[in-house]
Design a protein around this motif. Structure first.
Motif, mmCIF file in Angstrom:
data_model
loop_
_atom_site.group_PDB
_atom_site.id
_atom_site.type_symbol
_atom_site.label_atom_id
_atom_site.label_comp_id
_atom_site.label_asym_id
_atom_site.label_seq_id
_atom_site.Cartn_x
_atom_site.Cartn_y
_atom_site.Cartn_z
ATOM 1 N N PRO A 350 0.780 -1.265 0.073
ATOM 2 C CA PRO A 350 -0.096 -0.005 0.000
ATOM 3 C C PRO A 350 1.000 1.159 0.029
ATOM 4 O O PRO A 350 0.412 2.320 -0.519
ATOM 5 C CB PRO A 350 -0.812 -0.019 1.432
ATOM 6 C CG PRO A 350 -0.048 -1.005 2.318
ATOM 7 C CD PRO A 350 0.451 -2.141 1.278
ATOM 8 N N LEU A 351 2.117 1.061 0.463
ATOM 9 C CA LEU A 351 2.927 2.338 0.542
ATOM 10 C C LEU A 351 3.338 2.789 -0.946
ATOM 11 O O LEU A 351 3.235 3.922 -1.188
ATOM 12 C CB LEU A 351 4.106 2.175 1.327
ATOM 13 C CG LEU A 351 4.933 3.289 1.853
ATOM 14 C CD1 LEU A 351 4.345 4.395 2.474
ATOM 15 C CD2 LEU A 351 6.502 2.819 2.403
ATOM 16 N N ALA A 352 3.567 1.705 -1.655
ATOM 17 C CA ALA A 352 3.988 1.933 -3.087
ATOM 18 C C ALA A 352 2.730 2.129 -3.832
ATOM 19 O O ALA A 352 2.846 3.334 -4.472
ATOM 20 C CB ALA A 352 4.418 0.634 -3.687
ATOM 21 N N LEU A 353 1.678 2.006 -3.660
ATOM 22 C CA LEU A 353 0.406 2.135 -4.328
ATOM 23 C C LEU A 353 -0.064 3.595 -3.968
ATOM 24 O O LEU A 353 -0.490 4.405 -4.672
ATOM 25 C CB LEU A 353 -0.791 1.147 -4.154
ATOM 26 C CG LEU A 353 -2.223 1.410 -4.600
ATOM 27 C CD1 LEU A 353 -1.946 1.248 -6.147
ATOM 28 C CD2 LEU A 353 -3.032 0.297 -4.125
ATOM 29 N N GLY A 354 0.029 3.846 -2.919
ATOM 30 C CA GLY A 354 -0.384 5.315 -2.352
ATOM 31 C C GLY A 354 0.582 6.347 -2.873
ATOM 32 O O GLY A 354 0.186 7.458 -3.430
ATOM 33 N N ALA A 355 2.045 6.127 -2.876
ATOM 34 C CA ALA A 355 2.752 6.991 -3.324
ATOM 35 C C ALA A 355 2.818 7.175 -4.874
ATOM 36 O O ALA A 355 2.918 8.388 -5.417
ATOM 37 C CB ALA A 355 4.425 6.669 -2.894
ATOM 38 N N ALA A 356 2.518 5.796 -5.566
ATOM 39 C CA ALA A 356 2.424 6.110 -7.054
ATOM 40 C C ALA A 356 1.035 7.002 -7.291
ATOM 41 O O ALA A 356 1.235 7.654 -8.287
ATOM 42 C CB ALA A 356 2.406 4.719 -7.318
ATOM 43 N N ALA A 357 0.043 6.520 -6.552
ATOM 44 C CA ALA A 357 -1.277 7.488 -6.845
ATOM 45 C C ALA A 357 -0.966 8.879 -6.683
ATOM 46 O O ALA A 357 -1.448 9.782 -7.618
ATOM 47 C CB ALA A 357 -2.336 6.930 -6.016
ATOM 48 N N ILE A 358 -0.352 9.288 -5.805
ATOM 49 C CA ILE A 358 -0.104 10.744 -5.563
ATOM 50 C C ILE A 358 0.923 11.351 -6.667
ATOM 51 O O ILE A 358 0.726 12.339 -7.378
ATOM 52 C CB ILE A 358 0.511 11.029 -4.195
ATOM 53 C CG1 ILE A 358 -0.440 10.773 -3.143
ATOM 54 C CG2 ILE A 358 0.975 12.453 -3.947
ATOM 55 C CD1 ILE A 358 0.139 10.573 -1.672
ATOM 56 N N LEU A 359 1.900 10.729 -6.882
ATOM 57 C CA LEU A 359 2.955 11.181 -8.089
ATOM 58 C C LEU A 359 2.187 10.985 -9.483
ATOM 59 O O LEU A 359 2.425 12.063 -10.097
ATOM 60 C CB LEU A 359 4.214 10.367 -8.148
ATOM 61 C CG LEU A 359 5.119 10.427 -6.886
ATOM 62 C CD1 LEU A 359 6.067 9.415 -6.812
ATOM 63 C CD2 LEU A 359 5.609 12.011 -6.770
ATOM 64 N N GLY A 360 1.553 10.005 -9.643
ATOM 65 C CA GLY A 360 0.722 10.017 -10.815
ATOM 66 C C GLY A 360 -0.194 10.963 -11.011
ATOM 67 O O GLY A 360 -0.490 11.546 -12.164
ATOM 68 N N GLY A 361 -0.997 11.436 -9.901
ATOM 69 C CA GLY A 361 -1.772 12.717 -10.045
ATOM 70 C C GLY A 361 -1.072 13.951 -10.439
ATOM 71 O O GLY A 361 -1.545 14.771 -11.075
ATOM 72 N N LEU A 362 -0.152 14.108 -9.772
ATOM 73 C CA LEU A 362 0.822 15.331 -10.001
ATOM 74 C C LEU A 362 1.313 15.226 -11.324
ATOM 75 O O LEU A 362 1.230 16.240 -11.993
ATOM 76 C CB LEU A 362 2.079 15.310 -9.030
ATOM 77 C CG LEU A 362 1.611 15.636 -7.504
ATOM 78 C CD1 LEU A 362 2.946 15.690 -6.765
ATOM 79 C CD2 LEU A 362 0.808 17.004 -7.492
ATOM 80 N N ILE A 363 1.644 14.214 -12.139
ATOM 81 C CA ILE A 363 2.220 14.225 -13.252
ATOM 82 C C ILE A 363 1.080 14.519 -14.468
ATOM 83 O O ILE A 363 1.410 15.273 -15.556
ATOM 84 C CB ILE A 363 2.751 12.695 -13.716
ATOM 85 C CG1 ILE A 363 4.241 12.394 -13.062
ATOM 86 C CG2 ILE A 363 2.976 12.366 -15.082
ATOM 87 C CD1 ILE A 363 4.541 10.866 -12.946
#
Length: 534
Positions: A350-363
């Protein structure tokens, strides 16, 4: 100038999304490389990995796939149900009796968990999906010890845990996903025993908090209970035919009560902060950066919704579920008595999924602002002067979003590449074999004339005082290599053996006892070790 740069960035994002599946396939292949590269390196860990390997090998030899044995004696040391052993059995059936066969199912399970998580992440964005694959490759701790590249229970358990959580996060969309959640809990229990309780706790809290549990119909409750209890009862009934309630009682007494209540039960006494200090806050790993991204992203998201008075319920439910998926195992395993580093591995997903979701949204931020800019521009063009101001304001917003998107893209790329590189060099490139285990593999084949005989050993191992006894990793390699029946006792026991037998001895001890070996045949030797037989 800003508008042109923004359009170029949007064009690049468009090309990525157009050819997303090509990028996804490439990411999955890289993850497979991290899972399987050098997987057959001849060093087997002497604890759970070797023990599981012996249990699985002897299941095949005994024709008994429910009761575990170690050195052909009933083994209740691990007290875990059978699925992890069956996974190793499958590896042996597919790839023969080898270290690769021992570890294949673990590596494949980690690969499946990464792909499943990445496919799930497409609901957030395609950029998030690809970042998840990158984070799974950069996940150094589980890649290095006791999970993805080790022949034990944890990787299969991680797969079932992950699938259960993904199903739980999808229950609101389709209530039938609760059946999958229940089935994955059941399979996780049959892999790692009471650890699976975390799945039920997280799922129960989430589904109660979002109200979905209260909306279940009787039919859905019935299907859920069947998905949970049918596999458990089938396994228990089969196991009951072997030793009644003995195994289940020991699972409760030792694996649940003793290990959760006593820090000194097996000598694993550590402070509450153990998992943070060793994994999530430790230098050299990606997790502290992922934690920082998640904390800042959550705070900024909550602040934005509070200021705009626009609470996104779906986002809050999904984010809360992922947060609970991380926090409950992290805090729960930190609180119990026995602490082992791999207990916290499910928290890395979940740490990887959460960080990826936040970075993906910013991208994707420059794309998210397109429609808003147009609406604001049309609504405020009441005069020529106001139109110029609006155009200037929209251009500034567009430039800021583009700058944020580019920064997030570069930061994501750098973060993933650096820690993928670390994982590769620290885990794969540093993989090395054990000289004695290599000698055992080279000294005998399963069709050799002396294969299947009693085998003794007199080689220094991890415990110098135990020379003459088979350590777990030595015994595993001896069984899969020559189908040996291993006996303790060393040189004296070998010499007193009346029937056919072999002895593994290091060269120094052979030379010191050479007079005792008169008439004993040298079957194989190298610079360090000798295999003797009579």
């Amino acid at each position: 100038m800003i508008n042109r740069f923004t359009e170029f960035y949007r064009l690049l994002l468009g090309l990525f999304e157009k050819y997303y599946w090509i990028f996804f396939a490439a990411g999955a292949l890289v993850l497979a490389f991290y899972c399987f590269r050098c997987l057959d390196v001849q060093y087997v860990d002497s604890w759970d990995e070797a023990r599981h390997g012996v249990n699985a090998y002897e299941m095949i030899q005994n024709g008994d796939y429910i009761q575990h044995t170690y050195n052909y004696r009933v083994d209740d040391w691990n007290l875990k149900p059978s699925i992890s052993y069956w996974g190793i059995v499958l590896g042996f059936k597919l790839f023969g009796y080898s270290v690769f066969g021992l570890r294949f199912t673990s590596a494949f399970s980690y690969l499946l968990a990464g792909i499943a998580c990445a496919l799930f992440a497409r609901r957030y964005s395609k950029e998030t999906s690809l970042l998840v694959l990158g984070f799974f490759c950069a996940n150094e701790r589980p890649l290095s010890a006791h999970l993805a590249r080790a022949g034990d229970a944890d990787s299969i358990y991680l797969l079932f845990f992950t699938l259960a959580m993904l199903a739980m996060l999808s229950v609101k969309k389709n209530h039938k996903n609760v059946y999958l959640c229940g089935l994955m809990f059941s399979l996780a229990f049959l892999t790692k025993s009471w650890h699976a309780g975390m799945i039920m706790a997280i799922g129960g809290i989430c589904l109660l908090a979002n109200g979905e549990m209260l909306r279940f119909k009787k039919k859905e409750w019935g299907g859920f209970l069947l998905s949970v209890f049918v596999p458990l009862l089938l396994w228990f009934g089969w196991r009951f035919t072997k030793d009644g309630l003995f195994f289940l009682k020991n699972m409760i007494k030792v694996d649940l009560l003793a290990r959760t209540g006593s820090a000194n039960f097996e000598g694993h006494q550590f402070p509450f902060s153990f998992y943070y200090d060793m994994v999530f806050g430790a230098e050299g790993f990606i997790y502290r950066w992922q934690l920082l991204i998640c904390v800042v992203g959550i705070l900024c998201g909550l602040l934005y919704m509070w200021r705009k008075k626009a609470w996104n319920r779906i986002l809050l439910e999904q984010g809360g579920g992922i947060l609970l998926w991380f926090l409950l195992p992290f805090l729960g395993f930190s609180a119990i008595g026995t602490k082992l580093i791999w207990y916290c591995y499910p928290c890395t997903v979940p740490l990887a999924l959460g960080a990826a979701a936040i970075l993906g949204g910013l991208i994707r931020l420059p794309l998210a602002g397109e429609e808003k800019d147009v609406t604001e521009s049309e609504g405020e063009k009441s005069s020529e002067n106001d139109g110029r101001k609006t155009e200037q304001k929209c251009g500034q917003f567009s430039g800021i979003r583009t700058l944020v998107g580019i920064t997030a893209t570069v930061a994501s790329f750098v973060l993933v590449v650096i820690y993928m590189k670390n994982a590769y060099f620290h885990v794969i490139r540093e993989a090395h074999g054990d000289p004695f285990q290599l000698f055992i593999r080279e000294s005998v084949s399963r069709d050799a004339s002396y294969a299947g005989e009693k085998a003794y050993v007199y080689v220094p191992g991890e415990d110098p005082a135990a020379i003459g006894d088979w350590e777990q990793n030595m015994l595993f390699v001896a069984e899969i290599s020559g189908d040996f029946h291993c006996r303790d006792g060393g040189i004296e026991a070998f010499l007193s053996e009346k029937g056919d037998a072999v002895l593994y001895v290091d060269r120094l001890d052979y030379e010191q006892n050479i007079e005792k070996f008169q008439g004993v045949e040298v079957l194989c030797e190298n610079a360090e070790y000798i295999l003797l037989g009579h």
